[in-house]
Design a protein around this motif. Structure first.
Motif, PDB file in Angstrom:
ATOM      1  N   PRO B  31     -62.920   5.149  -9.541  1.00  0.00           N
ATOM      2  CA  PRO B  31     -62.610   6.374  -8.783  1.00  0.00           C
ATOM      3  C   PRO B  31     -63.670   6.685  -7.722  1.00  0.00           C
ATOM      4  N   ASN B  34     -63.007   4.689  -4.703  1.00  0.00           N
ATOM      5  CA  ASN B  34     -61.815   5.239  -4.054  1.00  0.00           C
ATOM      6  C   ASN B  34     -62.195   6.297  -3.009  1.00  0.00           C
ATOM      7  N   ASP B  46     -55.671   4.016  -3.764  1.00  0.00           N
ATOM      8  CA  ASP B  46     -55.145   4.975  -4.745  1.00  0.00           C
ATOM      9  C   ASP B  46     -54.365   4.263  -5.845  1.00  0.00           C
ATOM     10  N   SER B  50     -54.668   4.705  -9.928  1.00  0.00           N
ATOM     11  CA  SER B  50     -53.656   5.222 -10.845  1.00  0.00           C
ATOM     12  C   SER B  50     -53.198   4.149 -11.830  1.00  0.00           C
ATOM     13  N   GLY B  53     -55.909   3.680 -14.476  1.00  0.00           N
ATOM     14  CA  GLY B  53     -55.881   4.841 -15.368  1.00  0.00           C
ATOM     15  C   GLY B  53     -54.779   4.698 -16.409  1.00  0.00           C
ATOM     16  N   LYS B  54     -53.637   4.206 -15.957  1.00  0.00           N
ATOM     17  CA  LYS B  54     -52.503   4.002 -16.868  1.00  0.00           C
ATOM     18  C   LYS B  54     -52.839   2.922 -17.907  1.00  0.00           C
ATOM     19  N   ASN B 203     -51.545  14.677  -8.214  1.00  0.00           N
ATOM     20  CA  ASN B 203     -51.340  13.824  -7.038  1.00  0.00           C
ATOM     21  C   ASN B 203     -52.368  14.032  -5.942  1.00  0.00           C
ATOM     22  N   ARG B 208     -56.544  12.704  -9.830  1.00  0.00           N
ATOM     23  CA  ARG B 208     -56.507  11.307 -10.262  1.00  0.00           C
ATOM     24  C   ARG B 208     -57.829  10.903 -10.912  1.00  0.00           C
ATOM     25  N   PHE B 212     -58.431   9.990 -14.768  1.00  0.00           N
ATOM     26  CA  PHE B 212     -58.979   8.655 -15.015  1.00  0.00           C
ATOM     27  C   PHE B 212     -60.184   8.737 -15.956  1.00  0.00           C
ATOM     28  N   TYR B 277     -51.253   9.608 -20.519  1.00  0.00           N
ATOM     29  CA  TYR B 277     -50.416   8.745 -19.684  1.00  0.00           C
ATOM     30  C   TYR B 277     -49.494   9.583 -18.789  1.00  0.00           C
ATOM     31  N   GLN B 280     -50.560  11.126 -15.496  1.00  0.00           N
ATOM     32  CA  GLN B 280     -50.948  10.105 -14.511  1.00  0.00           C
ATOM     33  C   GLN B 280     -49.745   9.428 -13.872  1.00  0.00           C
ATOM     34  N   VAL B 281     -48.678   9.237 -14.651  1.00  0.00           N
ATOM     35  CA  VAL B 281     -47.501   8.592 -14.069  1.00  0.00           C
ATOM     36  C   VAL B 281     -46.511   9.619 -13.546  1.00  0.00           C
TER      37      VAL B 281
END
Ligand code: ATP
Ligand code: MG
Lengths: 246, 363
Positions: B31, B34, B46, B50, B53-54, B203, B208, B212, B277, B280-281
């Motif tokens: 991150p 990023n 990005d 993401s 993180g997932k 978002n 994020r 994370f 999860y 993040q998604v």
């Protein structure tokens, strides 16, 4: 049943698909007694131990340890009452070391949280080390059980039985795969344990049974055929017939 | 021969520890990189943030499965259900936070409820506007379900393939239930269009990064919990149960109790993973309960190496990296690749990827 009786089996039957593995078996073991059980293959010796330790439920009869009806409890509860067992086919935990096998068997609180918080303190370590010495596996303490020989696995199982510190030890064919010297050592060990504990030993090796120097029960077809000293049973015509008549 | 290596010699253990610290540091940099200007050579997009993180949440799920399966021999093919339940609990919180910003502008009811003609919030939605409550439920509900199912199964001595089928049926049944509109969980659309969490607009780079790092902390924490268990005497009882359950009973251990304990911890960790999860998604729907998801997660662990915690994490990252690459390169091939991978690992690498590295240290 006297007040000294610790194990009490009365009229016990076990039926597998119509086959009577135990047939109205009655057997009493006193506190501190050493008892040998002999009998031909398939006589029901192992099945008797299965019934005592909760592995097999009897179809009929009474099985008592002190005042508890063993048929009401599961294997773990029976083990915690103070009945330890060495299996005919030695079963140890292959993925664990010899030391860890003994540590697992060591008498201590058995719950998951207690096991999580368990710390091997000095006294427990000393007990394990003494037992390692006794079973001759000190040098192998940190080897995985998987790489032990058959005889060493026998010793490890005996060691695990000692660690449990049971009041009643059920020992199924302990000397199979042992040298003569080891057999003598085992006999001496079991004689020493008896007195403070009750020990029931199943064995085919009559020399070993003689060395145990105790009351012998002969099982045949699921019930008691004869009982007495080794000389008495060896001279009993009924016993001679089942051993020689086949 | 058994597959676990629970007593590593000191040197590999040190190497392992250093490798783990290194991996966490590298992950923690993502991150930060990023934030660099897009033109910079070290800039990380990005998408990478993401997706990593997932994967971190998947790694937590893999650890949970490994604890139950790799150590204790409980092969659950329904862990996706615990993950999804954790996700739904967090999803309910995110839905409540949308408030009047929904398409229908209702002050409390989520859009799908307005659409379905609900007059008021169902009782089981109450309290989910409060973050600590929702977070607690994300752990509690999977744990409770595992307690009930595990108690019934372990007490009746259901093991091996029967337990696998039972857990697979469980997640399938939950999927069908969550598909129903009258369950009050949004039917087949599930929950989406989340706006914010803990006062942060979702978002955004900040959200994020926060999610994370929260996931990374959760992964490290889960790893710590699983390590504590595996190096304790309880860990050795688990291995003993895995290899010879009936023998453990004759030593006086209630294997039902021990398995239940581990199964519940495993379910709680899965719920935690699911809760991290979903924000993040940005979506949760009944598809998360699909039996295939649970099987896929078991394959991560098999590929990485069951019975070792590093293996579980490694498997989750590597299989998902492969999946991300393959689903863009050749989308039709993914399921074949997954199946082939599982067969190959079973036949040639029973100790998984970690087996490749640790072969030298094993006798
Ligand atoms: N689970 C079972 N199902 C069916 N039959 C069984 C079962 N367990 C034991 N038997 C049978 O019961 C009889 C007694 O077996 P058991 O193992 O008790 O004999 P044993 O006296 O220990 O013999 P050995 O000296 O060979 O160990 C045998 O005929 C055996 O085949
Ligand atoms: Mg036998």
């Amino acid at each position: 049943m006297t007040s000294h009786t610790i194990l009490y089996l009365d009229d016990v039957s076990v039926v597998f698909d119509g086959f009577r593995a135990l047939n109205n078996l009655s057997l009493f073991v006193d506190q501190g007694e050493l008892r040998a059980i002999i009998g031909p293959n398939g006589a029901g010796k192992t099945t008797m131990m299965d019934v005592i330790t909760g592995k097999t439920r009897p179809s009929a009869g009474t099985v008592k340890f002190r005042d508890s009806d063993l048929t009401l409890f599961d294997e773990a509860a029976i083990a915690n009452m103070g009945i330890g067992r060495k299996f005919q086919k030695p079963t140890v935990f292959d993925a664990l070391t010899v030391f860890e096998n003994l540590e697992l068997a060591l008498k201590a609180p058995r719950g998951p949280v207690a096991c999580l918080r368990w710390v091997l303190a000095g006294e427990a370590r000393k007990r394990i080390e003494t037992t390692l010495e006794e079973i001759g596996l000190t040098a192998r303490a940190h080897d995985r059980a998987a790489i032990l020989s058959h005889g060493q696995r026998q010793w490890l199982e005996i060691g695990m039985l000692l660690m449990q510190d049971p009041e009643l030890l059920l020992v199924d064919e302990p000397v199979a795969g042992m040298t003569d010297q080891e057999t003598e050592h085992t006999a001496a060990l079991l004689r020493r344990i008896a007195g403070t504990r009750s020990v029931v030993v199943v064995e085919h090796d009559l020399e070993f049974v003689r060395a145990l120097d105790c009351k012998v029960t002969v099982l045949c077809e699921g019930s008691v055929l004869s009982e007495g000293t080794i000389d008495q049973v060896q001279n009993d015509p009924k016993v001679i017939e089942v051993y020689l008549g086949r | 021969m058994s597959t676990s290596s629970i007593s590593l010699p000191a040197t590999p253990r040190l190497t392992l520890r250093l490798a783990l610290i290194g991996a966490v540091v590298v992950l923690a940099l993502i991150p930060l990189l990023n934030q660099l200007p897009a033109g910079s050579a070290l800039h990380v997009g990005d998408f990478i943030v993401s997706i990593t993180g997932k994967w971190i949440t998947y790694a937590i799920l893999a650890l949970a499965i490994d604890l139950a399966w790799g150590y204790c021999g409980i092969l659950s093919l329904g862990h996706g259900a615990f993950f999804a339940l954790g996700g739904y609990a967090m999803g309910m919180h995110l839905m409540r936070l949308i408030g009047p910003r929904g398409a229908y502008g209702h002050p409390t009811l989520p859009d799908f409820m307005v659409f379905l003609g609900y007059q008021e919030l169902p009782w089981y939605w109450l309290g989910f506007d409060i973050f600590p409550y929702a977070f607690f439920m994300a752990l509690f509900v999977p744990g409770l379900l595992a307690l009930i199912v595990g108690y019934l199964a372990f007490r009746s001595r259901i093991t091996g393939v029967y337990l696998s089928i039972l857990t697979q049926a469980l997640t399938y049944a939950l999927m069908l239930a969550f598909f129903r509109n009258d369950m009050g969980f949004g039917g087949n659309n599930g929950f989406t269009d989340f706006k914010e969490l803990l006062g942060m607009a979702l978002n955004t780079p900040l959200a994020r990064a926060v999610l994370f790092y929260a996931s990374l902390v959760a992964l490290v924490g889960s790893y710590w919990v699983c390590t504590k268990i595996s190096v304790s005497k309880l860990g050795r009882v688990l291995v003993a149960i895995r290899d010879a359950e009936s023998r453990v009973r004759f030593l006086g251990y209630s294997t039902t109790q021990v398995k239940l304990f581990v199964f519940v911890i495993s379910a709680v960790l899965s719920g935690l993973a699911g809760a991290l999860y979903v924000p993040q998604v940005g979506i949760i729907n009944p598809g998360e309960f699909s039996p295939g998801n649970s099987i896929e997660a078991v394959i991560w662990v098999a590929v990485g190496g069951r019975g070792t915690l590093v293996g579980a994490v490694l498997g989750a990252f590597s299989v998902n990296a492969l999946k991300t690459w393959l689903t863009t390169a050749a989308p039709d091939l993914w399921l074949f690749a997954l199946g082939g991978l599982f067969v190959a690992v079973t036949l040639f690498l029973p100790k998984g990827l970690v087996g490749l590295f640790s072969r030298k240290v094993e006798k």
